[in-house]
Design a protein around this motif. Structure first.
Motif, PDB file in Angstrom:
ATOM      1  N   THR A 124       0.842  -1.209   0.000  1.00 49.59           N
ATOM      2  CA  THR A 124       0.000   0.000   0.000  1.00 49.59           C
ATOM      3  C   THR A 124       0.873   1.254   0.000  1.00 49.59           C
ATOM      4  O   THR A 124       0.518   2.260  -0.586  1.00 49.59           O
ATOM      5  CB  THR A 124      -0.942   0.067   1.222  1.00 49.59           C
ATOM      6  OG1 THR A 124      -0.157  -0.001   2.402  1.00 49.59           O
ATOM      7  CG2 THR A 124      -1.937  -1.070   1.226  1.00 49.59           C
ATOM      8  N   HIS A 143      -4.153  12.506   1.239  1.00 55.20           N
ATOM      9  CA  HIS A 143      -4.531  11.109   1.515  1.00 55.20           C
ATOM     10  C   HIS A 143      -3.379  10.166   1.137  1.00 55.20           C
ATOM     11  O   HIS A 143      -3.097   9.210   1.849  1.00 55.20           O
ATOM     12  CB  HIS A 143      -5.789  10.727   0.738  1.00 55.20           C
ATOM     13  CG  HIS A 143      -7.060  11.157   1.407  1.00 55.20           C
ATOM     14  ND1 HIS A 143      -7.376  12.478   1.603  1.00 55.20           N
ATOM     15  CD2 HIS A 143      -8.078  10.449   1.930  1.00 55.20           C
ATOM     16  CE1 HIS A 143      -8.558  12.557   2.221  1.00 55.20           C
ATOM     17  NE2 HIS A 143      -9.000  11.337   2.433  1.00 55.20           N
ATOM     18  N   SER A 147      -1.172   7.452   3.450  1.00 54.35           N
ATOM     19  CA  SER A 147      -0.970   6.034   3.130  1.00 54.35           C
ATOM     20  C   SER A 147       0.518   5.715   3.101  1.00 54.35           C
ATOM     21  O   SER A 147       0.950   4.669   3.564  1.00 54.35           O
ATOM     22  CB  SER A 147      -1.572   5.694   1.764  1.00 54.35           C
ATOM     23  OG  SER A 147      -2.950   5.504   1.897  1.00 54.35           O
ATOM     24  N   ASP A 151      -0.449   4.789   7.447  1.00 61.05           N
ATOM     25  CA  ASP A 151      -1.735   4.824   8.169  1.00 61.05           C
ATOM     26  C   ASP A 151      -2.645   3.668   7.766  1.00 61.05           C
ATOM     27  O   ASP A 151      -3.270   3.029   8.597  1.00 61.05           O
ATOM     28  CB  ASP A 151      -2.472   6.148   7.899  1.00 61.05           C
ATOM     29  CG  ASP A 151      -1.815   7.308   8.624  1.00 61.05           C
ATOM     30  OD1 ASP A 151      -0.643   7.163   9.004  1.00 61.05           O
ATOM     31  OD2 ASP A 151      -2.475   8.343   8.802  1.00 61.05           O
ATOM     32  N   PHE A 152      -2.731   3.450   6.457  1.00 58.27           N
ATOM     33  CA  PHE A 152      -3.596   2.400   5.945  1.00 58.27           C
ATOM     34  C   PHE A 152      -3.054   1.027   6.350  1.00 58.27           C
ATOM     35  O   PHE A 152      -3.782   0.170   6.861  1.00 58.27           O
ATOM     36  CB  PHE A 152      -3.692   2.530   4.414  1.00 58.27           C
ATOM     37  CG  PHE A 152      -4.693   1.614   3.769  1.00 58.27           C
ATOM     38  CD1 PHE A 152      -5.746   1.071   4.483  1.00 58.27           C
ATOM     39  CD2 PHE A 152      -4.591   1.313   2.414  1.00 58.27           C
ATOM     40  CE1 PHE A 152      -6.682   0.236   3.873  1.00 58.27           C
ATOM     41  CE2 PHE A 152      -5.512   0.484   1.797  1.00 58.27           C
ATOM     42  CZ  PHE A 152      -6.556  -0.058   2.524  1.00 58.27           C
ATOM     43  N   SER A 153      -1.755   0.835   6.176  1.00 59.55           N
ATOM     44  CA  SER A 153      -1.136  -0.464   6.505  1.00 59.55           C
ATOM     45  C   SER A 153      -1.369  -0.817   7.966  1.00 59.55           C
ATOM     46  O   SER A 153      -1.628  -1.964   8.313  1.00 59.55           O
ATOM     47  CB  SER A 153       0.368  -0.428   6.252  1.00 59.55           C
ATOM     48  OG  SER A 153       0.652   0.231   5.062  1.00 59.55           O
ATOM     49  N   THR A 203     -13.249   0.270   7.978  1.00 58.43           N
ATOM     50  CA  THR A 203     -12.083   0.432   7.100  1.00 58.43           C
ATOM     51  C   THR A 203     -12.519   0.530   5.645  1.00 58.43           C
ATOM     52  O   THR A 203     -11.990   1.334   4.876  1.00 58.43           O
ATOM     53  CB  THR A 203     -11.118  -0.753   7.273  1.00 58.43           C
ATOM     54  OG1 THR A 203     -10.904  -0.966   8.663  1.00 58.43           O
ATOM     55  CG2 THR A 203      -9.791  -0.489   6.589  1.00 58.43           C
ATOM     56  N   GLN A 206     -13.769   3.994   4.867  1.00 61.13           N
ATOM     57  CA  GLN A 206     -12.662   4.951   4.704  1.00 61.13           C
ATOM     58  C   GLN A 206     -11.928   4.712   3.387  1.00 61.13           C
ATOM     59  O   GLN A 206     -11.532   5.646   2.705  1.00 61.13           O
ATOM     60  CB  GLN A 206     -11.673   4.800   5.861  1.00 61.13           C
ATOM     61  CG  GLN A 206     -12.144   5.452   7.139  1.00 61.13           C
ATOM     62  CD  GLN A 206     -11.166   5.180   8.262  1.00 61.13           C
ATOM     63  OE1 GLN A 206     -11.087   4.058   8.766  1.00 61.13           O
ATOM     64  NE2 GLN A 206     -10.410   6.184   8.636  1.00 61.13           N
ATOM     65  N   ALA A 207     -11.745   3.427   3.069  1.00 59.42           N
ATOM     66  CA  ALA A 207     -11.027   3.095   1.833  1.00 59.42           C
ATOM     67  C   ALA A 207     -11.820   3.556   0.617  1.00 59.42           C
ATOM     68  O   ALA A 207     -11.253   3.999  -0.377  1.00 59.42           O
ATOM     69  CB  ALA A 207     -10.775   1.589   1.764  1.00 59.42           C
ATOM     70  N   PHE A 384      -7.117   7.971   4.128  1.00 62.12           N
ATOM     71  CA  PHE A 384      -5.916   7.572   3.400  1.00 62.12           C
ATOM     72  C   PHE A 384      -6.302   7.240   1.971  1.00 62.12           C
ATOM     73  O   PHE A 384      -7.477   7.144   1.644  1.00 62.12           O
ATOM     74  CB  PHE A 384      -5.292   6.361   4.081  1.00 62.12           C
ATOM     75  CG  PHE A 384      -6.307   5.331   4.478  1.00 62.12           C
ATOM     76  CD1 PHE A 384      -6.822   4.458   3.539  1.00 62.12           C
ATOM     77  CD2 PHE A 384      -6.806   5.284   5.771  1.00 62.12           C
ATOM     78  CE1 PHE A 384      -7.788   3.544   3.878  1.00 62.12           C
ATOM     79  CE2 PHE A 384      -7.784   4.357   6.116  1.00 62.12           C
ATOM     80  CZ  PHE A 384      -8.276   3.484   5.166  1.00 62.12           C
ATOM     81  N   ALA A 386      -6.707   4.853  -1.221  1.00 58.67           N
ATOM     82  CA  ALA A 386      -6.916   3.423  -1.443  1.00 58.67           C
ATOM     83  C   ALA A 386      -7.255   3.186  -2.906  1.00 58.67           C
ATOM     84  O   ALA A 386      -7.619   4.119  -3.619  1.00 58.67           O
ATOM     85  CB  ALA A 386      -8.041   2.906  -0.552  1.00 58.67           C
ATOM     86  N   HIS A 390      -7.916  -2.757  -3.193  1.00 57.76           N
ATOM     87  CA  HIS A 390      -8.048  -2.789  -1.738  1.00 57.76           C
ATOM     88  C   HIS A 390      -9.514  -2.977  -1.339  1.00 57.76           C
ATOM     89  O   HIS A 390      -9.822  -3.700  -0.402  1.00 57.76           O
ATOM     90  CB  HIS A 390      -7.537  -1.491  -1.101  1.00 57.76           C
ATOM     91  CG  HIS A 390      -6.119  -1.162  -1.463  1.00 57.76           C
ATOM     92  ND1 HIS A 390      -5.659   0.126  -1.596  1.00 57.76           N
ATOM     93  CD2 HIS A 390      -5.064  -1.951  -1.732  1.00 57.76           C
ATOM     94  CE1 HIS A 390      -4.391   0.117  -1.923  1.00 57.76           C
ATOM     95  NE2 HIS A 390      -4.003  -1.144  -2.014  1.00 57.76           N
TER      96      HIS A 390
END
Ligand SMILES: Nc1nc2c(ncn2[C@@H]2O[C@H](COP(=O)(O)OP(=O)(O)O)[C@@H](O)[C@H]2O)c(=O)[nH]1
Ligand SMILES: [Mg+2]
Length: 452
Positions: A124, A143, A147, A151-153, A203, A206-207, A384, A386, A390
């Protein structure tokens, strides 16, 4: 993946003329090539003023060289950077020189790929580099940076940790065949599975926002012939994009336009009217329309307002039986012919909206509705970046979790719960790249540009 014991080189800055160009070299031979090119042994992490020489000894250019010994480098390998004047001719000579020494020109995304393979970045984060470079708005860039910072990971790793904890418990229970279900009940597995579904849902939401910033919202206008689809496309675009006639079957090809609704890119597609047709061209158009429907984020099903009460008995409605209904809005058009006011009924299933594409009454309601569908609000600003893959993986993980709940509650089969949890973990691991296939990596990195 092919072995990484060769040394690669590429122009890291944009091609063309500029103040400065940067050439990047990565691999075990990087410091040796630096020595050959500049005549100096490079000092780790120090900028040196260097002269770059041709094989004949003639000066190509002078500039800066920097040596980052692995593993403390972008790729995790020995990396050298050469800063020269931003001349394509100088860059070509320097690259040719490096190839003479034995370097290979890097494939697109190969530096990031090596960084990934050497655990400097997860997938990511590598994708976030490309997204940051490609971002076209400040919001998208912010964003992407988040990532890239991981943050996403972190969110995904946190979910995986919870799944692993559950797997350990469930798999242990299988060894107590007689009391398996009691064992599972005492571990409160059901509540924990349900909590995980909620966490994955959050999640996913948000993604979706992140993915929307990157890819925009894909909206398809569909319906029977002559209900006003092309008129609506024109109204939304504010220009005469599509041909409008009273003759059914006018639109055969798909028409696509982008509109910008307060920073949200909406890809609008006008499609051929859905009906049985013997015309080969129109039939092909209808085939494409169905394909677009399957890929849409949101479908506007246009229906003549005359059919308010019986739209669900129209043949076109059958086309939509398979669509998840939250992606669908039924738009009743031509309200001007029926003396109806423009309005929206967002709480009905499916959602309903009444407008006139030709008088534009209710068009604002539709624009606001599309913005709401996109779900992009100032509150989601901490998100974040994406990508679609994902979203697919998160949706798959959620599906497997629900399946696990079914196996536990209805089938009371601990082994099947364990199997589903394995699937959940695999799908989440695909996001960060902990579980990957060469095909997936190839597809991701080949879309990067060279030197990245
Ligand atoms: N009165 C009225 N006519 C409309 C409206 N929208 C479209 N039409 C007419 O309906 C016919 C078909 O429109 P078109 O956009 O080509 O429909 P499509 O086949 O669904 O793309 C044309 O004659 C339009 O002028 C509307 O809101 N009110
Ligand atoms: Mg049309």
């Amino acid at each position: 993946m092919e072995k990484q014991n060769d040394t690669i080189c590429a122009l890291a800055t944009a091609a063309g003329k500029g103040g400065v160009s940067v050439i990047r070299v990565s691999g075990p031979q990087a410091p040796a090539f630096c020595r050959k090119l500049t005549g100096d042994t490079p000092e780790p992490r120090q900028v040196s003023l260097s002269k770059f020489h041709a094989a004949s000894g003639e000066l190509i250019d002078s500039g800066l060289s920097i040596f980052f010994p692995g593993p403390r480098s972008f790729t995790g390998e020995d990396v050298c950077e050469f800063h020269c004047h931003g001349s394509p001719v100088v860059v070509d000579q320097l690259l040719a020189r490096l190839v003479e020494f034995g370097a290979r020109l890097a494939r697109p995304g190969e530096f990031s790929e090596r960084a990934f393979l050497n655990d400097k970045l997860d997938l990511t984060q590598a994708e976030a580099i490309a997204d940051l470079i490609d971002s076209s708005t400040v919001q998208a860039a912010r964003h992407a940076v988040r990532s890239l910072q991981g943050d996403f990971s972190r969110l995904i790793r946190n979910l995986v940790a919870q799944v692993i904890e559950l797997r350990v418990y469930v798999e242990a229970s299988i060894d107590f065949a007689d009391e398996e279900i009691d064992f599972l009940a005492s571990g409160n597995i059901l509540a924990r599975l349900q909590a995980l579904v909620s966490a994955v849902d959050l999640t996913l939401a948000q993604a979706k926002t992140g993915s929307l910033l990157r890819e925009g919202l894909r909206v398809v206008i569909a319906g029977a012939p002559n209900v006003g689809k092309s008129t609506l496309l024109n109204a939304l675009c504010g220009q005469e994009v599509a041909i409008v006639t009273p003759i059914p079957g006018t639109t055969r090809d798909m028409l696509q336009r982008e509109i910008n609704l307060d920073g949200i890119v909406v890809h609008l597609t006008d499609t051929a009217g859905l009906r049985q047709s013997d015309d080969p061209v129109e039939s092909e158009g209808i085939l494409r329309a169905r394909k677009a429907l399957a890929e849409a984020d949101h479908v506007l099903l246009l229906v003549d307002a005359a059919n308010v009460d019986d739209f669900q008995s129209l043949p076109v409605w059958q086309e939509f039986a398979a669509l998840p209904l939250h992606q669908l809005t039924v738009v009743f058009n031509k309200i001007d012919l029926h003396q109806m006011p423009p309005m929206i009924q967002p709480a009905t299933v499916p959602q309903k909206l009444f407008l006139s594409a030709s008088t534009r009454a209710g068009l604002d309601l539709l624009k606001q509705h599309l913005k709401n569908c996109a779900g992009l609000t100032p509150a989601t600003d901490g998100g974040f970046m994406a990508r679609r893959r994902h979203l697919v993986a998160l949706a798959g993980a959620k599906e497997s979790l629900k399946q696990a709940i079914h196996c536990l509650e209805d089938l009371k089969a601990g082994e099947l719960v364990a199997e589903e949890l394995r699937n959940v973990q695999k799908q989440l691991d695909e996001i960060t790249g902990k579980f990957t296939t060469d095909d997936l990596l190839g597809a991701i990195f080949s879309s990067f540009c060279i030197g990245k």
